[in-house]
Write an enzyme that holds these catalytic residues in place. Sequence first.
Site: not given
Ligand code: DX5
Ligand code: ZN
Length: 230
Positions: A12, A37, A39, A41, A70, A72, A141, A149, A177
């Site tokens: 990601s 990947h 993300d 948001m 992805h 969100m 998720m 993190g 994820d």
């Molecule tokens: C969280 C994201 C993830 C995130 C995962 O909302 O969708 O893709 O970056 O990060 P780690 O692997 O650090 O949990």
């Molecule tokens: Zn993600």
Amino acid sequence: MLFDRSIKIAPSILSADFANFGAECRAIEAQGADWVHVDVMDGHFVPNITFGPATCAAIRKHIKGVMDVHLMISPVDLYIEAFCNAGADILTVHAEAGPHLDRSLQLIRGCGKKAGVSLNPSTPANVLEFVLDRIDLVLVMTVNPGFGGQSFIASQVEKVRQIRAMIGDRPIHIEIDGGITPETAPLVVAAGADALVAGSAVFKGGSVDAPEVYGKNIAAIRAAAEAARV
Ligand code: DX5
Ligand code: ZN
């Protein structure tokens, strides 16, 4: 994109250097990433903001393989076409993002892209029951979405098992994820997952100037996952 259930590692870029996405994408692919990947948001569906379709289109030029986007965001339908045009290969929406999941999935496939559904940790697997024939991927998720993190939520392993049973022999990926490390990857792979997103566990300790660290991190997750394959 051909379908198979081999292990896919999807770093990601939420954990990458946001000022250097092009080089970061090239580095993780050169170091063994299967998918990239991305993300997205909106500060509304999740309490964080990243970027939109213009940035995705710019990143696309630096990705040779699969761009796994992805979303969100809520509402989502208004933006599906823009993200498809930005070059997503897989476009995943959240089941919780609106009342018309079936329509969202039809929009994605109508653009010729692979359609994914993501479930938050509190959302049960049965929301998938009547859309199974419209999807190419389920994204489970294992943290509450919004930030990298965070710690892996172990209750989701049972959900992965349930989804694997629902899917049967349909060509649908199960992607995980949140909080994926060499320690947690085997738990979800043994339950039926085949694609693993990892942000902090891939990017930690590395940089575009020390990309071999990304390679070691990816290899460690892959080895742990492959040893647990069902
Ligand atoms: C969280 C994201 C993830 C995130 C995962 O909302 O969708 O893709 O970056 O990060 P780690 O692997 O650090 O949990
Ligand atoms: Zn993600």
